[in-house]
Design a protein around this motif. Structure first.
Motif, PDB file in Angstrom:
ATOM      1  N   GLY A  86      90.764  -2.705  26.485  1.00 37.32           N
ATOM      2  CA  GLY A  86      90.540  -3.911  27.286  1.00 37.32           C
ATOM      3  C   GLY A  86      89.433  -4.776  26.715  1.00 37.32           C
ATOM      4  O   GLY A  86      89.546  -6.007  26.675  1.00 37.32           O
ATOM      5  N   THR A  87      88.351  -4.141  26.255  1.00 38.86           N
ATOM      6  CA  THR A  87      87.241  -4.881  25.649  1.00 38.86           C
ATOM      7  C   THR A  87      87.705  -5.626  24.398  1.00 38.86           C
ATOM      8  O   THR A  87      87.355  -6.791  24.173  1.00 38.86           O
ATOM      9  CB  THR A  87      86.096  -3.917  25.271  1.00 38.86           C
ATOM     10  N   PHE A  88      88.511  -4.948  23.566  1.00 39.67           N
ATOM     11  CA  PHE A  88      89.018  -5.574  22.350  1.00 39.67           C
ATOM     12  C   PHE A  88      89.892  -6.782  22.673  1.00 39.67           C
ATOM     13  O   PHE A  88      89.793  -7.827  22.036  1.00 39.67           O
ATOM     14  CB  PHE A  88      89.820  -4.555  21.534  1.00 39.67           C
ATOM     15  N   LEU A  89      90.733  -6.652  23.712  1.00 37.11           N
ATOM     16  CA  LEU A  89      91.610  -7.762  24.093  1.00 37.11           C
ATOM     17  C   LEU A  89      90.808  -8.985  24.534  1.00 37.11           C
ATOM     18  O   LEU A  89      91.186 -10.125  24.261  1.00 37.11           O
ATOM     19  CB  LEU A  89      92.551  -7.325  25.228  1.00 37.11           C
ATOM     20  N   MET A  90      89.690  -8.737  25.225  1.00 37.21           N
ATOM     21  CA  MET A  90      88.872  -9.858  25.684  1.00 37.21           C
ATOM     22  C   MET A  90      88.093 -10.508  24.540  1.00 37.21           C
ATOM     23  O   MET A  90      87.816 -11.700  24.571  1.00 37.21           O
ATOM     24  CB  MET A  90      87.890  -9.387  26.766  1.00 37.21           C
ATOM     25  N   ALA A  91      87.738  -9.703  23.538  1.00 35.94           N
ATOM     26  CA  ALA A  91      86.828 -10.196  22.507  1.00 35.94           C
ATOM     27  C   ALA A  91      87.516 -10.715  21.251  1.00 35.94           C
ATOM     28  O   ALA A  91      86.948 -11.556  20.548  1.00 35.94           O
ATOM     29  CB  ALA A  91      85.852  -9.087  22.119  1.00 35.94           C
ATOM     30  N   TRP A  92      88.744 -10.273  20.973  1.00 36.62           N
ATOM     31  CA  TRP A  92      89.305 -10.538  19.646  1.00 36.62           C
ATOM     32  C   TRP A  92      89.509 -12.021  19.361  1.00 36.62           C
ATOM     33  O   TRP A  92      89.350 -12.472  18.231  1.00 36.62           O
ATOM     34  CB  TRP A  92      90.621  -9.775  19.453  1.00 36.62           C
ATOM     35  N   ARG A  93      89.833 -12.809  20.400  1.00 38.22           N
ATOM     36  CA  ARG A  93      90.058 -14.237  20.181  1.00 38.22           C
ATOM     37  C   ARG A  93      88.744 -14.993  19.947  1.00 38.22           C
ATOM     38  O   ARG A  93      88.760 -16.156  19.559  1.00 38.22           O
ATOM     39  CB  ARG A  93      90.803 -14.847  21.375  1.00 38.22           C
ATOM     40  N   SER A  94      87.617 -14.322  20.192  1.00 36.99           N
ATOM     41  CA  SER A  94      86.320 -14.990  20.053  1.00 36.99           C
ATOM     42  C   SER A  94      85.607 -14.623  18.758  1.00 36.99           C
ATOM     43  O   SER A  94      84.499 -15.082  18.516  1.00 36.99           O
ATOM     44  CB  SER A  94      85.421 -14.623  21.253  1.00 36.99           C
ATOM     45  N   PHE A  95      86.221 -13.763  17.936  1.00 37.79           N
ATOM     46  CA  PHE A  95      85.570 -13.343  16.702  1.00 37.79           C
ATOM     47  C   PHE A  95      85.181 -14.534  15.824  1.00 37.79           C
ATOM     48  O   PHE A  95      84.122 -14.555  15.203  1.00 37.79           O
ATOM     49  CB  PHE A  95      86.493 -12.411  15.900  1.00 37.79           C
ATOM     50  N   LYS A  96      86.062 -15.540  15.753  1.00 37.27           N
ATOM     51  CA  LYS A  96      85.832 -16.669  14.862  1.00 37.27           C
ATOM     52  C   LYS A  96      85.525 -17.960  15.616  1.00 37.27           C
ATOM     53  O   LYS A  96      85.540 -19.041  15.031  1.00 37.27           O
ATOM     54  CB  LYS A  96      87.057 -16.872  13.968  1.00 37.27           C
ATOM     55  N   MET A  97      85.244 -17.842  16.912  1.00 38.45           N
ATOM     56  CA  MET A  97      84.955 -19.034  17.707  1.00 38.45           C
ATOM     57  C   MET A  97      83.466 -19.121  18.005  1.00 38.45           C
ATOM     58  O   MET A  97      82.809 -18.112  18.248  1.00 38.45           O
ATOM     59  CB  MET A  97      85.751 -19.007  19.022  1.00 38.45           C
ATOM     60  N   ALA A  98      82.945 -20.333  17.995  1.00 41.94           N
ATOM     61  CA  ALA A  98      81.509 -20.538  18.223  1.00 41.94           C
ATOM     62  C   ALA A  98      81.227 -20.836  19.696  1.00 41.94           C
ATOM     63  O   ALA A  98      80.461 -21.731  20.020  1.00 41.94           O
ATOM     64  CB  ALA A  98      81.010 -21.675  17.353  1.00 41.94           C
ATOM     65  N   ASP A  99      81.866 -20.076  20.598  1.00 40.24           N
ATOM     66  CA  ASP A  99      81.654 -20.326  22.026  1.00 40.24           C
ATOM     67  C   ASP A  99      80.630 -19.373  22.636  1.00 40.24           C
ATOM     68  O   ASP A  99      80.353 -19.425  23.833  1.00 40.24           O
ATOM     69  CB  ASP A  99      82.980 -20.227  22.793  1.00 40.24           C
ATOM     70  N   GLY A 100      80.064 -18.493  21.819  1.00 42.57           N
ATOM     71  CA  GLY A 100      79.035 -17.572  22.299  1.00 42.57           C
ATOM     72  C   GLY A 100      79.586 -16.366  23.028  1.00 42.57           C
ATOM     73  O   GLY A 100      78.820 -15.460  23.385  1.00 42.57           O
ATOM     74  N   LEU A 101      80.909 -16.323  23.244  1.00 43.72           N
ATOM     75  CA  LEU A 101      81.480 -15.236  24.038  1.00 43.72           C
ATOM     76  C   LEU A 101      81.339 -13.891  23.343  1.00 43.72           C
ATOM     77  O   LEU A 101      80.945 -12.902  23.965  1.00 43.72           O
ATOM     78  CB  LEU A 101      82.952 -15.517  24.345  1.00 43.72           C
ATOM     79  N   PHE A 102      81.641 -13.853  22.058  1.00 44.25           N
ATOM     80  CA  PHE A 102      81.547 -12.583  21.328  1.00 44.25           C
ATOM     81  C   PHE A 102      80.109 -12.065  21.322  1.00 44.25           C
ATOM     82  O   PHE A 102      79.866 -10.876  21.542  1.00 44.25           O
ATOM     83  CB  PHE A 102      82.061 -12.752  19.894  1.00 44.25           C
ATOM     84  N   ALA A 103      79.143 -12.974  21.083  1.00 40.33           N
ATOM     85  CA  ALA A 103      77.729 -12.580  21.101  1.00 40.33           C
ATOM     86  C   ALA A 103      77.337 -12.083  22.482  1.00 40.33           C
ATOM     87  O   ALA A 103      76.612 -11.084  22.620  1.00 40.33           O
ATOM     88  CB  ALA A 103      76.854 -13.761  20.696  1.00 40.33           C
TER      89      ALA A 103
END
Length: 293
Positions: free
Chosen positions: A135-152
């Protein structure tokens, strides 16, 4: 009638406390201040209130053994790091997902109990762990290359959850040696000193220069949420089984998500919602597995 009043009051306290702490992330996001500073004033203001019962029990405090005193002090340091990192994660991203990540503490408690206390975990725990990670991976994978601060925000909040788990491990030992209020008072002061030191040593943070609205938010956060919300939950813990209280508290990210949608206009993507549901399911399973004898 009186026979049933205890459980009814306990359930009311539990759900009231859950709703109150569910607004924590909203207050962090609403305060016009860095998350770490908000974390300091949360535990700092709460400590000023909790020091009153601590002074009234000063004889009991001096009678505590060194080991007993060490538990809330170490627990408070862990809690200070947890609330500071969690608040920072919310500052970096949004209110909901860091709250969900920080609630993965049962996972770290189970792993810590395995290695520290040699508690063997059942198969359901590891299945729940696997589900939560997916579940964590599903929430985070789309943010790996996005500068929206979500992954951080996710990474910082996962670290916060580890410290929250450590806090629970110390609390498990410390609560056997003293009352809830005494433990909460000492650990809150230790947490305030920990976060205060971080704010003091960081050149990018300041204790002053904030608006009246922000100070009002901090008062509500420290007194209403930390003292009020957690006192209600601690009350329920004395009257309800852990198998009822602990999984119920997993509703905090749900409360936060609903409040963030209406108050902060935060919307979650379909993948974040699906991932969040999977994470909560996994945490619920590993939580129930650990709590069942």
């Amino acid at each position: 009638m009186s026979k049933h009043q205890g459980p009814i009051k306990a359930y009311l306290a539990l759900f009231s406390g859950l709703i109150i702490i569910g607004f924590s992330a909203i207050l962090i996001k609403s305060a016009d201040a860095p998350g770490m500073v908000t974390a300091f004033y949360r535990v700092g203001i709460a400590s000023l209130v909790l020091i009153i019962p601590l002074i009234s029990k000063w004889k009991t405090v001096f009678q505590l053994s060194a080991k007993a005193m060490l538990m809330p002090l170490l627990g408070g340091i862990a809690f200070g790091l947890d609330t500071g990192l969690w608040s920072w994660g919310i500052e970096l991203s949004n209110a909901t997902i860091p709250t969900l990540m920080a609630n993965m503490a049962p996972l770290w408690v189970g792993i810590g109990a395995l290695f520290i206390f040699k508690e063997r975990q059942k198969k359901g725990f590891w299945i729940g762990l696997f589900i939560a990670i997916i579940g964590t991976f599903l929430m985070a994978w789309r943010s790996f290359k996005m500068a929206d601060g979500l992954f951080a925000g996710i990474m910082v909040s996962l670290l916060a959850g580890i410290f929250y788990g450590i806090y629970h491990l110390f609390t498990q030992q410390g609560r056997a040696m003293m009352s809830t209020l005494l433990y909460l008072s000492i650990s809150s002061i230790a947490a305030a000193l920990t976060v205060g030191l971080i704010v003091l040593l960081s050149p990018s943070y300041s204790f002053t220069g904030y608006s009246d609205t922000t100070w009002l938010i901090w008062l509500v956060y420290g007194i209403g949420v930390h003292v009020g919300g957690w006192t209600l939950i601690n009350y329920s813990q004395g009257h309800l089984k852990a198998t009822t209280v602990s999984p119920t508290l997993l509703g905090q990210p749900v409360i936060t998500a609903i409040a963030a949608f209406f108050i902060l206009n935060e919307a979650l993507s379909t993948w974040q919602i699906i991932g969040g549901v999977i994470v909560i399911s996994g945490i619920y399973l590993l939580n129930i597995t650990r709590l069942k004898k």
